[in-house]
Design a protein around this motif. Structure first.
Motif, PDB file in Angstrom:
ATOM      1  N   LEU A   1    -108.436 -98.718  26.831  1.00  0.00           N
ATOM      2  CA  LEU A   1    -107.953 -98.748  28.422  1.00  0.00           C
ATOM      3  C   LEU A   1    -106.817 -99.892  28.018  1.00  0.00           C
ATOM      4  O   LEU A   1    -105.609 -99.803  28.725  1.00  0.00           O
ATOM      5  CB  LEU A   1    -108.861 -99.215  29.297  1.00  0.00           C
ATOM      6  CG  LEU A   1    -108.230 -99.412  30.747  1.00  0.00           C
ATOM      7  CD1 LEU A   1    -107.560 -98.322  31.233  1.00  0.00           C
ATOM      8  CD2 LEU A   1    -109.451 -99.299  31.748  1.00  0.00           C
TER       9      LEU A   1
ATOM     10  N   LYS B   1    -105.289-100.973  25.514  1.00  0.00           N
ATOM     11  CA  LYS B   1    -104.181-100.363  24.687  1.00  0.00           C
ATOM     12  C   LYS B   1    -103.270 -99.524  25.256  1.00  0.00           C
ATOM     13  O   LYS B   1    -102.098 -99.516  25.353  1.00  0.00           O
ATOM     14  CB  LYS B   1    -104.750 -99.743  23.455  1.00  0.00           C
ATOM     15  CG  LYS B   1    -103.900 -99.688  22.130  1.00  0.00           C
ATOM     16  CD  LYS B   1    -104.720 -98.918  20.977  1.00  0.00           C
ATOM     17  CE  LYS B   1    -103.834 -98.488  19.882  1.00  0.00           C
ATOM     18  NZ  LYS B   1    -104.552 -97.807  18.869  1.00  0.00           N
ATOM     19  N   SER B   2    -103.940 -98.753  26.349  1.00  0.00           N
ATOM     20  CA  SER B   2    -103.259 -97.656  27.031  1.00  0.00           C
ATOM     21  C   SER B   2    -102.508 -98.389  28.050  1.00  0.00           C
ATOM     22  O   SER B   2    -101.146 -98.130  27.872  1.00  0.00           O
ATOM     23  CB  SER B   2    -104.379 -96.673  27.903  1.00  0.00           C
ATOM     24  OG  SER B   2    -103.479 -95.917  28.525  1.00  0.00           O
TER      25      SER B   2
ATOM     26  N   THR C   1     -99.588 -99.910  26.123  1.00  0.00           N
ATOM     27  CA  THR C   1     -98.491 -98.906  25.779  1.00  0.00           C
ATOM     28  C   THR C   1     -97.610 -98.509  26.729  1.00  0.00           C
ATOM     29  O   THR C   1     -96.271 -98.232  26.632  1.00  0.00           O
ATOM     30  CB  THR C   1     -99.310 -97.537  25.120  1.00  0.00           C
ATOM     31  OG1 THR C   1    -100.160 -98.216  24.050  1.00  0.00           O
ATOM     32  CG2 THR C   1     -98.093 -96.650  24.668  1.00  0.00           C
ATOM     33  N   LYS C   2     -98.305 -98.331  27.925  1.00  0.00           N
ATOM     34  CA  LYS C   2     -97.510 -97.947  29.136  1.00  0.00           C
ATOM     35  C   LYS C   2     -96.358 -99.103  29.384  1.00  0.00           C
ATOM     36  O   LYS C   2     -95.096 -98.865  29.698  1.00  0.00           O
ATOM     37  CB  LYS C   2     -98.300 -98.208  30.303  1.00  0.00           C
ATOM     38  CG  LYS C   2     -98.681 -96.619  30.958  1.00  0.00           C
ATOM     39  CD  LYS C   2     -99.691 -97.123  32.295  1.00  0.00           C
ATOM     40  CE  LYS C   2    -100.330 -96.034  32.534  1.00  0.00           C
ATOM     41  NZ  LYS C   2    -101.206 -95.907  33.681  1.00  0.00           N
ATOM     42  N   PHE C   3     -96.946-100.420  29.264  1.00  0.00           N
ATOM     43  CA  PHE C   3     -95.893-101.459  29.562  1.00  0.00           C
ATOM     44  C   PHE C   3     -94.597-101.456  28.626  1.00  0.00           C
ATOM     45  O   PHE C   3     -93.505-101.547  28.851  1.00  0.00           O
ATOM     46  CB  PHE C   3     -96.399-102.668  29.475  1.00  0.00           C
ATOM     47  CG  PHE C   3     -95.639-103.841  30.056  1.00  0.00           C
ATOM     48  CD1 PHE C   3     -95.471-104.060  31.455  1.00  0.00           C
ATOM     49  CD2 PHE C   3     -94.986-104.560  28.969  1.00  0.00           C
ATOM     50  CE1 PHE C   3     -94.811-105.094  31.822  1.00  0.00           C
ATOM     51  CE2 PHE C   3     -94.019-105.536  29.334  1.00  0.00           C
ATOM     52  CZ  PHE C   3     -94.068-106.034  30.845  1.00  0.00           C
ATOM     53  N   ARG C   4     -94.841-101.294  27.481  1.00  0.00           N
ATOM     54  CA  ARG C   4     -94.014-101.683  26.491  1.00  0.00           C
ATOM     55  C   ARG C   4     -93.000-100.396  26.288  1.00  0.00           C
ATOM     56  O   ARG C   4     -91.981-100.589  25.334  1.00  0.00           O
ATOM     57  CB  ARG C   4     -94.441-101.976  25.018  1.00  0.00           C
ATOM     58  CG  ARG C   4     -95.147-100.851  24.284  1.00  0.00           C
ATOM     59  CD  ARG C   4     -95.828-101.191  22.885  1.00  0.00           C
ATOM     60  NE  ARG C   4     -96.424-100.238  22.357  1.00  0.00           N
ATOM     61  CZ  ARG C   4     -95.934 -99.072  21.842  1.00  0.00           C
ATOM     62  NH1 ARG C   4     -94.703 -98.885  21.651  1.00  0.00           N
ATOM     63  NH2 ARG C   4     -96.852 -98.118  21.438  1.00  0.00           N
ATOM     64  N   THR C   5     -93.448 -99.157  26.590  1.00  0.00           N
ATOM     65  CA  THR C   5     -92.588 -97.986  26.410  1.00  0.00           C
ATOM     66  C   THR C   5     -91.464 -97.902  27.489  1.00  0.00           C
ATOM     67  O   THR C   5     -90.847 -96.972  27.807  1.00  0.00           O
ATOM     68  CB  THR C   5     -93.439 -96.893  26.264  1.00  0.00           C
ATOM     69  OG1 THR C   5     -94.432 -96.898  27.459  1.00  0.00           O
ATOM     70  CG2 THR C   5     -94.141 -96.831  25.130  1.00  0.00           C
ATOM     71  N   VAL C   6     -91.399 -98.836  28.643  1.00  0.00           N
ATOM     72  CA  VAL C   6     -90.538 -98.584  29.524  1.00  0.00           C
ATOM     73  C   VAL C   6     -89.529 -99.849  29.469  1.00  0.00           C
ATOM     74  O   VAL C   6     -89.758-101.225  29.337  1.00  0.00           O
ATOM     75  CB  VAL C   6     -91.232 -98.960  31.023  1.00  0.00           C
ATOM     76  CG1 VAL C   6     -89.989 -98.770  32.247  1.00  0.00           C
ATOM     77  CG2 VAL C   6     -91.864 -97.726  31.287  1.00  0.00           C
ATOM     78  N   ARG C   7     -88.439 -99.488  29.003  1.00  0.00           N
ATOM     79  CA  ARG C   7     -87.108-100.382  28.416  1.00  0.00           C
ATOM     80  C   ARG C   7     -86.858-101.554  29.546  1.00  0.00           C
ATOM     81  O   ARG C   7     -86.852-102.718  29.158  1.00  0.00           O
ATOM     82  CB  ARG C   7     -86.107 -99.765  27.857  1.00  0.00           C
ATOM     83  CG  ARG C   7     -85.110-100.831  27.184  1.00  0.00           C
ATOM     84  CD  ARG C   7     -84.147 -99.998  26.398  1.00  0.00           C
ATOM     85  NE  ARG C   7     -84.348 -99.148  25.347  1.00  0.00           N
ATOM     86  CZ  ARG C   7     -83.730 -98.103  25.167  1.00  0.00           C
ATOM     87  NH1 ARG C   7     -82.471 -97.838  25.511  1.00  0.00           N
ATOM     88  NH2 ARG C   7     -84.152 -97.190  24.243  1.00  0.00           N
TER      89      ARG C   7
ATOM     90  N   TRP D   1     -88.625-102.918  31.799  1.00  0.00           N
ATOM     91  CA  TRP D   1     -89.748-103.883  32.074  1.00  0.00           C
ATOM     92  C   TRP D   1     -89.498-104.864  30.865  1.00  0.00           C
ATOM     93  O   TRP D   1     -89.625-106.115  31.309  1.00  0.00           O
ATOM     94  CB  TRP D   1     -91.057-103.472  31.881  1.00  0.00           C
ATOM     95  CG  TRP D   1     -91.255-102.395  33.185  1.00  0.00           C
ATOM     96  CD1 TRP D   1     -90.205-101.973  34.201  1.00  0.00           C
ATOM     97  CD2 TRP D   1     -92.387-101.303  33.382  1.00  0.00           C
ATOM     98  NE1 TRP D   1     -90.943-101.161  34.986  1.00  0.00           N
ATOM     99  CE2 TRP D   1     -91.918-100.926  34.472  1.00  0.00           C
ATOM    100  CE3 TRP D   1     -93.364-101.155  32.651  1.00  0.00           C
ATOM    101  CZ2 TRP D   1     -92.979 -99.881  34.992  1.00  0.00           C
ATOM    102  CZ3 TRP D   1     -94.455-100.208  33.258  1.00  0.00           C
ATOM    103  CH2 TRP D   1     -94.023 -99.572  34.357  1.00  0.00           C
TER     104      TRP D   1
ATOM    105  N   LEU E   1     -97.972 -90.991  39.424  1.00  0.00           N
ATOM    106  CA  LEU E   1     -98.361 -91.090  37.955  1.00  0.00           C
ATOM    107  C   LEU E   1     -99.705 -91.649  38.236  1.00  0.00           C
ATOM    108  O   LEU E   1    -100.650 -91.665  37.179  1.00  0.00           O
ATOM    109  CB  LEU E   1     -97.560 -92.009  37.360  1.00  0.00           C
ATOM    110  CG  LEU E   1     -97.632 -91.912  35.745  1.00  0.00           C
ATOM    111  CD1 LEU E   1     -97.614 -90.798  35.362  1.00  0.00           C
ATOM    112  CD2 LEU E   1     -96.620 -93.018  35.299  1.00  0.00           C
TER     113      LEU E   1
ATOM    114  N   THR F   1    -103.128 -91.496  35.550  1.00  0.00           N
ATOM    115  CA  THR F   1    -103.927 -92.704  35.172  1.00  0.00           C
ATOM    116  C   THR F   1    -105.495 -92.649  35.479  1.00  0.00           C
ATOM    117  O   THR F   1    -106.363 -92.984  34.683  1.00  0.00           O
ATOM    118  CB  THR F   1    -103.167 -93.923  35.803  1.00  0.00           C
ATOM    119  OG1 THR F   1    -101.959 -93.813  35.239  1.00  0.00           O
ATOM    120  CG2 THR F   1    -103.924 -95.023  35.235  1.00  0.00           C
TER     121      THR F   1
END
Lengths: 310, 520
Positions: free
Chosen positions: B28, B30-31, B34-40, B42, B336, B340
């Motif tokens: 969870l 890691k998920s 991943t969500k956080f780092r994939t929105v530029r 942010w 979303l 989730t």
């Protein structure tokens, strides 16, 4: 075999609206069940209840015999597509699938597999905000397939697809069901489910209107009617009525006959030397069958009226 | 994995090709990461948070130049404040009548009178016995003394302070009073007595002085400070004061050489001259006049705290709280959240994972930001002649790590409020009003200090106390105001208030997340 999805006596109120009113039905594995009703009939609410997103006042929803919220790695039990537009626009499609995969302990390999299955290879690394509705539906389908689940539940998956996309979606759904998966597909347009669904659950105002197989439904709706195309309309009407059939004319040159089989009609017309161009057993379309089915349904009519009024 | 063909399939149950396995809390996390780092956007916001923190600090540093002109327009000598044994800034200015003490020894004297200059002495005017490593400012010492209003005190190395055995806060002991100071190896001990016959131990200190030290009598008197508080600001006026003390029955054991007097810290060590400082001796009675203080330095007009370099943190904090809110509210906005929660139906765990991700991310960025800002802006301030009061390196680290923790916990607070409200605008408004606004109002001296202190006790802005580098010293009368870096609560106490608010918000968020339908 255990039902893929089982819904028992669901009741839910939103303020003064009874959204679900004792809804009960089951989805069998290995077939596509169409979930039909006008907008506002409670289809999406039912799906949210199955996913444990919305609480019900009464009743239970089970996925392969267990409440969804008790499932470990739920996406490997039930893949769902509720709203294809539910995406963070600045995240790429591939990254959207990646966080979902991570949440189930799955890796990037599985992500690339479903991207290929959904035909998203070229779009996957672009921002989801720039996707067409059709591409979003494909992405949503890829997300639903991520856990390779035995049950799929899709809310209006045909929305926004072009004709080519609709054909693709139908083929994909059929092959998923062919693999033994239970598939529940909602739609407010019966025609979309033509040649796709083998079973139908029809609801209106949160109540079950019909729970039937498609073959049975069409057979009933066709009702043994025969279409006769002839230039000699009045003569044909007279001899067929004389033979005990009920005849109505829909337009000049075409009669709809019931009470006599097609072979008997040909024999009567030939014996009386009435010329005809065509005698064919009428097969109702799914749309017609649906209209027939819902014509007398109070829940449905009321819901449809409310729908058109709003 | 092979599947049966479609024809043969009809009654065969479906078997998933998904690899078996578990997906626990780690998956969870890691998920969510991943969500956080994939929105530029942010990631950019994190960078912006760091940049505004630095920029606001740097701007205010370049704007605050200390300029000083002498009577003829010449630049005046800049007094560099001494640094005490713990690395912190100190005041060390007094009249010292002393002699050498090569080894063990004792000095005894009776303070027969202590007065101000034609007035009552300052409450923290000091007259007593001291042993000091040497005559330089900031060197180690231990002293037993009679004060103007706080009775007999035992003090050493600037920060340590303890009350004597006679008298109490309501009726402090006054002159005449007997005092005694002994050195025995590394142990320094102070005694007081009402009659010179029965002695009470006041305190001991272990100070490994190297060889010969200075021992003797001292007198000093801190500035007289008057603070006027009103809406819109606080005005502090201070002027030099003097104390005059008479010592008799002076006896030294183990000393060497004659009495000498030294103005430790010099005459120009602070605002105002020290007229008549020095001593006279007649018939064994020493009359000593002194001005100054032997005490830790207090932040104010003369010296700024190190954490002033981090004055821009409030701006970075706003960015970080927007980020914390949006991390959850964007999911509600797009629907979303349903995806989730369908993937991870355990809602409490989801909230915990989100809090951990946003907290750790902002903490790491906070450490980098505050460390760089602390050192670079600090260097700019020193280069501009600002007296940045040094503190120990441990305190430096606590200020830097504490600032990062302040950012991290605030972002989690914003996440929790965002979960409750489901809307970013409301969540950001509420958290900024609760965390940043009271701090800005208090530090900018917009509010009267009573109101400011109250706000900094009860609102989450109390967490800014974690940045406070210099504590409030009971033995120094000063106006301890938020504007000069003093918070009403201790660093950890204030931080605990912020953590309490955050824990409460998280608990409410968890309950509401569980109870409500996952609607947008």
């Amino acid at each position: 075999m255990e039902p893929s999805i089982e819904v028992i006596g669901l009741r839910k109120r939103f303020g003064s609206t009874q959204a679900l009113d004792g809804l009960t039905f089951a989805v069998r594995p290995g077939q596509i069940t169409g979930f039909v009703g006008p907008n506002g009939a409670g289809k999406s609410t039912t799906m949210r209840v199955i996913l444990g997103l919305d609480a019900v006042d009464e009743g239970t929803a089970l996925v392969t015999g267990r409440p969804y919220r008790s499932l470990h790695r739920p996406l490997t039990h039930l893949g769902s597509l509720l709203d294809a537009a539910a995406l963070q626009p600045s995240r790429t499609g591939r990254n959207h699938l990646l966080w979902l995969a991570h949440s189930q302990g799955l890796g990037v390999r599985r992500v690339d597999e479903v991207i290929e299955q959904a035909g998203l290879q070229t779009a996957a690394r672009r921002r989801a905000g720039g996707y067409s509705l059709g591409m979003r539906q494909r992405l949503g389908l890829a997300a639903a397939m991520l856990g390779d689940p035995p049950v799929l539940m899709l809310d209006e998956p045909f929305n926004g697809l072009d004709p080519e996309g609709i054909v693709w979606m139908r083929g994909l759904l059929r092959s998923l069901a062919g693999q033994g998966r239970g598939v529940l597909v909602s739609s407010h347009l019966m025609s979309e489910l033509q040649d796709t669904a083998t079973h139908l659950v029809v609801i209106g105002r949160g109540r079950l209107v019909a729970d039937t197989s498609v073959a049975e439904l069409i057979g009933e709706a066709s009702g043994g009617r025969v279409t006769v195309r002839t230039a000699a309309r009045s003569e044909a009407t007279a001899v067929l009525a004389g033979a005990g059939a009920t005849v109505s004319s829909s337009d000049a040159g075409t009669l709809t006959v019931s009470g006599l089989a097609a072979e008997a009609i040909v024999a009567v017309l030939t014996r009386n030397s009435v010329p005809f161009a065509e005698v064919s057993a009428h097969r109702a379309s799914l749309e017609e069958a649906y209209m027939e089915l819902t014509r007398d349904s109070v829940e449905f009519v009321a819901a449809a009226t409310q729908e058109s009024a709003s | 994995m092979t599947r049966p063909s479609d024809e043969a399939m009809l009654d065969a149950p479906f078997r998933s090709a998904a690899p078996a396995g578990r997906a626990g809390f780690g998956a969870l996390l890691k998920s969510e990461w991943t969500k956080f780092r994939t929105v530029r956007g942010w990631l950019v916001a994190l960078l912006v948070a760091g940049l505004v923190t630095f920029a606001v600090g740097a701007l205010s540093a370049t704007g605050s130049k200390r300029e000083c002109a002498g009577p003829d327009g010449q630049p005046c000598a800049v007094h560099i404040p001494p640094v005490g044994p713990n690395g912190q800034s100190v005041t060390d200015r007094f009249t010292f009548v002393h002699q050498d003490l090569p080894g063990d020894g004792t000095v005894t004297a009776r303070v027969s009178s202590l007065t101000g200059d034609g007035a009552a002495p300052e409450p923290w005017a000091k007259a007593g016995l001291i042993v000091k490593a040497d005559l330089t400012e900031g060197s180690r010492y231990a002293a037993v003394m009679l004060t103007g209003g706080h009775g007999v005190r035992w003090q050493y190395d600037f920060t340590a302070d303890a009350a004597g055995t006679t008298g109490d806060a309501a009726a402090p002991s006054t002159a005449p009073r007997w005092l005694r100071l002994t050195r025995s190896g590394d142990t320094i001990a102070g005694y007081d007595s009402a009659d010179g016959v029965s002695w009470n131990a006041v305190g001991t200190a272990t100070i490994p002085f190297p060889g010969t030290v200075q021992i003797g009598m001292f007198v000093t008197s801190p500035d007289h400070t008057v603070t006027v508080q009103r809406f819109g600001g606080t005005e502090t006026n201070s002027e030099a004061s003097q104390a005059i003390a008479a010592f008799d029955n002076v006896a030294v054991n183990g000393g060497a050489g004659d009495w000498a007097d030294t103005q430790v810290g010099g005459d120009d060590g602070g605002p105002g001259p020290t007229p008549n400082a020095g001593f006279t001796e007649a018939n064994g009675t020493f009359t000593i006049t002194g001005s100054g203080d032997i005490a830790p330095a207090v932040a104010g007009p003369e010296g700024n705290t190190v954490e002033r370099s981090l004055a821009g943190v409030f701006a970075g904090l706003i960015v970080v709280m927007v980020l914390g809110s949006v991390f959850i509210t964007s999911e509600y906005r797009r629907g979303l959240i349903r995806t989730t929660l369908a993937a991870r139906p355990q809602r409490g765990q989801l909230l915990a994972a989100k809090a951990l991700v946003i907290g750790v991310v902002t903490f790491v960025v906070g450490v980098i930001t505050s460390a760089l800002t602390f050192w670079i802006v600090g260097a700019i301030r020193r280069a501009n002649g600002v007296n940045v009061m040094p503190v120990s390196w441990q305190t430096d680290l606590r200020v830097i790590a504490g600032t990062a923790a302040l950012l991290a916990v605030s972002s989690v607070f914003a996440l929790a409020v965002g979960t409750l409200l489901r809307r970013a605008v409301g969540a950001v408004t509420i958290t900024v009003v609760l965390v940043v606004l009271p701090y800005v109002l208090a530090v900018a001296s917009v509010l009267p200090s009573g109101a400011a202190q109250w706000l900094l006790r009860v609102t989450p802005a109390a967490g800014f106390a974690i940045q406070q580098s210099t504590p409030v010293y009971q033995q120094v009368d000063a106006t301890y105001l938020p504007s000069s870096g003093y918070f009403p609560l201790s660093p950890l106490g204030g931080f605990a208030v912020l953590c309490g608010w955050t824990a409460l918000a998280l608990a409410l968020a968890a309950v509401s997340l569980r109870r409500r339908d996952a609607a947008a």
